[in-house]
Design a protein around this motif. Structure first.
Motif, PDB file in Angstrom:
ATOM      1  N   PRO A  20       0.823  -1.224   0.000  1.00  0.00           N
ATOM      2  CA  PRO A  20       0.000   0.000   0.000  1.00  0.00           C
ATOM      3  C   PRO A  20       0.852   1.268   0.000  1.00  0.00           C
ATOM      4  CG  PRO A  20      -0.863  -1.602   1.583  1.00  0.00           C
ATOM      5  CD  PRO A  20       0.464  -2.129   1.117  1.00  0.00           C
ATOM      6  N   ARG A  21       2.065   1.195   0.598  1.00  0.00           N
ATOM      7  CA  ARG A  21       2.933   2.380   0.641  1.00  0.00           C
ATOM      8  C   ARG A  21       3.318   2.843  -0.752  1.00  0.00           C
ATOM      9  NH1 ARG A  21       7.951   1.831   2.668  1.00  0.00           N
ATOM     10  NH2 ARG A  21       7.950  -0.432   2.489  1.00  0.00           N
ATOM     11  N   LYS A  22       3.433   1.901  -1.684  1.00  0.00           N
ATOM     12  CA  LYS A  22       3.858   2.255  -3.041  1.00  0.00           C
ATOM     13  C   LYS A  22       2.847   3.174  -3.720  1.00  0.00           C
ATOM     14  CE  LYS A  22       5.654   0.193  -7.276  1.00  0.00           C
ATOM     15  NZ  LYS A  22       5.945  -1.034  -8.028  1.00  0.00           N
ATOM     16  N   TYR A  23       1.607   3.121  -3.290  1.00  0.00           N
ATOM     17  CA  TYR A  23       0.543   3.894  -3.924  1.00  0.00           C
ATOM     18  C   TYR A  23       0.067   5.054  -3.043  1.00  0.00           C
ATOM     19  CZ  TYR A  23       0.890  -0.602  -6.131  1.00  0.00           C
ATOM     20  OH  TYR A  23       1.401  -1.734  -6.716  1.00  0.00           O
ATOM     21  N   GLY A  24       0.801   5.315  -1.958  1.00  0.00           N
ATOM     22  CA  GLY A  24       0.436   6.420  -1.079  1.00  0.00           C
ATOM     23  C   GLY A  24      -0.942   6.269  -0.479  1.00  0.00           C
ATOM     24  N   ALA A  25      -1.321   5.038  -0.139  1.00  0.00           N
ATOM     25  CA  ALA A  25      -2.686   4.769   0.324  1.00  0.00           C
ATOM     26  C   ALA A  25      -3.037   5.570   1.575  1.00  0.00           C
ATOM     27  CB  ALA A  25      -2.870   3.271   0.575  1.00  0.00           C
ATOM     28  N   ASP A  26      -2.118   5.659   2.532  1.00  0.00           N
ATOM     29  CA  ASP A  26      -2.415   6.366   3.785  1.00  0.00           C
ATOM     30  C   ASP A  26      -2.655   7.849   3.555  1.00  0.00           C
ATOM     31  OD1 ASP A  26      -2.260   4.068   5.245  1.00  0.00           O
ATOM     32  OD2 ASP A  26      -0.230   4.408   5.999  1.00  0.00           O
ATOM     33  N   SER A  27      -1.785   8.498   2.774  1.00  0.00           N
ATOM     34  CA  SER A  27      -1.939   9.936   2.545  1.00  0.00           C
ATOM     35  C   SER A  27      -3.204  10.235   1.744  1.00  0.00           C
ATOM     36  CB  SER A  27      -0.702  10.496   1.831  1.00  0.00           C
ATOM     37  OG  SER A  27      -0.512   9.868   0.574  1.00  0.00           O
TER      38      SER A  27
END
Length: 498
Positions: A37-44
Motif C-alpha cells: 500500500p505504501r507504493k501507492y500512497g494509500a495512507d496519505s
C-alpha cells in the motif's frame, strides 16, 4: 487528471464520491494482492479524502490535485497487478513480455468507474492463472498466523539443537513440545494433538506431511534440513508467497493453447492444455535440472520445434574439455565403450581413437560426439526448442537419479522421467505418431528428426510456492537464489516510487 473526460472522476460538487472512497480502500488493501500500500500512497490519500469530507467544499485546485494523485495511484496499481512491478530481465528471467495493448490500465480503470465495479476490475486485472487465487488465499492465512498473538510467539524462540544431529522415532527431546505446537499452527497436526517430549505416534505423521510440503525426503527423521524448515516463520513465508504472486504476473503460463512448464525449484514438469483460462494437466513428471553450483538452467520460454529420436550427443566443448577427454585419457577403452566418435572440421567421421584427435577436440578444432544407443547421455529422445543457450529436454540412461529428492544434477539441460508420456502429449494431434511408433523411433538406433506441425510453448519457470488441488501449500528451496534477487528488486521498486 480525469482520464480524458471533462468532468472529475472522483469528485462531485467539491466532495469525494463513493467510488473515490472505494478506490482508496482498494489501495489500502493492496497487501491482499501481495503489493505494498505504501507504493501507492494509500495512507496519505485516505487522509486527504477524509479531510475532503469536512464541512467546507474543497477548492478547484485541491480537487484537481487529488484527482491527479488518486488516478495516478490507481493506474500504477492496475499496471503492477497485471504486468508486475519489475522487469524480469533484471533478474535473468528472460520471458516473452506480455503484449501491452492486451491490457490498458487507463481503459480498464475508466470502464470500471463508469460501470461502478472497481472491486471486480481488481480481480480481472490480476493474473488469471488458477494458482494465483490459491496463493492469494494462502497469503491471507499465513498473514493471519504471523499476526496471531499466540501462534506468532512460537517462532520467537529458536528450537533447541538436536541430540546427535537428528531425532528418530522413539527419541525424546526437550524441543518436541515446540515442534509439535508449530506443526499444529501450520496445519500438519490437529489441534487436539497431545504435546510431549517423546517423538512418536501422530507427531511422526505430522513431520512426514511437513516434509512432503517442504520438498524434503519424507523419512520421518527430524534432521538438519527439516529443522531448518521448521525454523522459518510465518512472516517469512508471507514474503515468499508475495514473491510467487509477483512471478505469476510475468511468467507466460497461459500464452498458448498447449504448454509445457518446468518449475525449476520443484523439479517437476507439467504438460497441459489451456481452454478459456482453465488448465487441464495432461501429464506430470519429475525432471533433473541444472546444478545450482555452476550449471544452472536458464529461465525463459520458447516454442518446441523438433523432436529428435535416437539422438547423437554432440558433446559441448566445455564438457569435452573438463570431463570426456580426461576420462578417455585415464581409460582409453572408455571411448569405444561409450560409443564416441570424432567429427572433423570437414565433416568426416572418425571412429578410431588417437591422441592427436583428442588434442584437436581439446583445442576446439574437432568435435566429439556419442552415437545413438543405450549409453547415450541424451537417452533415446531429445525435445528441441531453439534458444541461444542450447537448452533442451531429453531422456537419460541414468534413470535412478529421478529417485533423489533434490535433482539439480545436470549441466543445464533438463532430463525428463517419462519421455514417452511427453512425446505423446507433444504429438497427440498427429494421428501418425501413436505410442507404438514413438517407441520404435526411440529404440531404432538411427537418428531421425521430426519437425512439429503444432509446436507447443515451453516455459522454464521459477516458483518456490505451489498450492496443490487439495489446497495444501508446498514450499521449495530457493536453489538458484532467484527469490532473493526478486525480493531486492521489489524493495527498490517500492523505495523509488515513494
Amino acid at each position: 487528471m480525469a482520464l480524458a473526460e471533462d468532468r472529475p472522476l472522483w469528485f462531485q460538487d467539491g466532495r469525494p464520491v463513493a467510488q473515490a472512497l472505494e478506490a482508496v480502500a482498494i489501495l489500502a488493501d493492496a497487501s491482499e494482492e501481495g503489493l505494498s500500500p505504501r507504493k501507492y500512497g494509500a495512507d496519505s490519500l485516505a487522509r486527504a479524502l477524509a479531510a475532503a469530507q469536512g464541512v467546507e467544499a474543497l477548492s478547484p485546485g485541491v480537487i484537481m490535485r487529488l484527482e491527479q494523485d488518486l488516478t495516478d495511484a490507481m493506474l500504477r496499481y492496475f499496471n503492477d497487478l497485471h504486468f508486475g512491478q519489475v522487469d524480469p530481465r533484471q533478474i535473468q528471467e528472460n520471458f516473452t513480455p506480455n503484449t501491452p495493448d492486451r491490457f490498458d490500465p487507463a481503459a480498464h480503470l475508466r470502464r470500471a468507474v463508469r460501470a461502478m465495479r472497481l472491486r471486480e476490475a481488481v480481480a480481472e486485472a490480476a493474473p488469471q492463472v488458477p494458482l494465483y487465487d490459491r496463493l492469494r488465499q494462502v497469503l491471507a492465512h499465513y498473514r493471519g498466523l504471523a499476526a496471531d498473538p499466540v501462534f506468532s510467539k512460537l517462532w520467537q524462540s529458536p528450537l533447541p539443537p538436536l541430540p546427535n544431529g537428528k531425532l528418530e522415532i522413539g527419541d525424546t527431546h526437550a524441543g518436541m513440545p515446540l515442534v509439535t505446537l508449530r506443526l499444529i499452527a501450520l496445519g500438519d497436526l490437529p489441534r487436539e494433538t497431545i504435546v510431549t517430549e517423546r517423538y512418536e505416534g501422530h507427531i511422526v505423521k505430522g513431520i512426514m506431511d511437513f516434509q512432503v510440503r517442504h520438498g524434503l525426503e519424507p523419512d520421518g527423521v527430524i534432521g538438519r534440513k527439516t529443522l531448518a524448515q521448521l525454523a522459518v516463520s510465518p512472516s517469512a513465508r508471507v514474503r515468499q508467497i508475495e514473491l510467487s504472486m509477483e512471478r505469476l504476473r510475468w511468467t507466460p503460463l497461459l500464452h498458448a493453447p498447449r504448454m509445457i512448464a518446468v518449475n525449476i525449484p520443484e523439479h517437476i514438469l507439467e504438460a497441459y492444455e489451456v481452454q478459456n483460462g482453465t488448465i487441464d494437466v495432461q501429464t506430470s513428471m519429475r525432471v533433473i535440472i541444472g546444478s545450482a553450483l555452476d550449471t544452472r538452467t536458464p529461465l525463459f520460454d520458447g516454442r518446441m520445434r523438433f523432436i529428435e529420436f535416437s539422438p547423437y550427443w554432440n558433446v559441448p566443448l566445455s564438457i569435452a574439455r573438463s570431463e570426456v577427454v580426461p576420462k578417455i585419457l585415464r581409460d582409453p577403452s572408455y571411448f569405444t565403450r561409450q560409443g564416441f566418435e570424432f567429427v572433423a572440421a570437414d565433416g568426416r567421421i572418425i571412429t578410431t581413437l588417437s591422441m592427436d584427435d583428442l588434442e584437436a577436440v581439446r583445442i576446439g578444432q574437432m568435435r566429439i560426439r556419442q552415437r545413438p544407443g543405450p549409453k547415450n547421455a541424451l537417452g533415446d529422445i531429445k525435445f528441441i526448442f531453439p534458444n541461444k543457450d542450447s537448452i533442451f529436454l531429453h531422456h537419460t540412461p541414468t534413470t535412478h537419479l529421478f529417485e533423489k529428492q533434490r535433482r539439480d544434477l545436470s549441466h543445464g539441460c533438463i532430463r525428463v522421467e517419462d519421455p514417452v508420456g511427453l512425446a505423446k502429449f507433444v504429438l497427440q494431434h498427429d494421428q501418425v505418431w501413436g505410442e507404438e511408433r514413438i517407441r520404435e523411433a526411440m529404440s531404432s538406433g538411427v537418428s531421425t528428426t521430426l519437425r512439429l506441425r503444432e509446436p507447443p510453448q515451453v516455459v522454464l519457470a521459477y516458483n518456490t510456492v505451489q498450492v496443490k488441488n487439495d489446497g495444501r501449500v508446498h514450499f521449495f528451496q530457493d536453489i538458484y537464489g532467484q527469490d532473493k534477487l526478486l525480493d531486492q528488486a521489489l524493495r527498490r521498486s517500492v523505495q523509488t516510487s515513494q
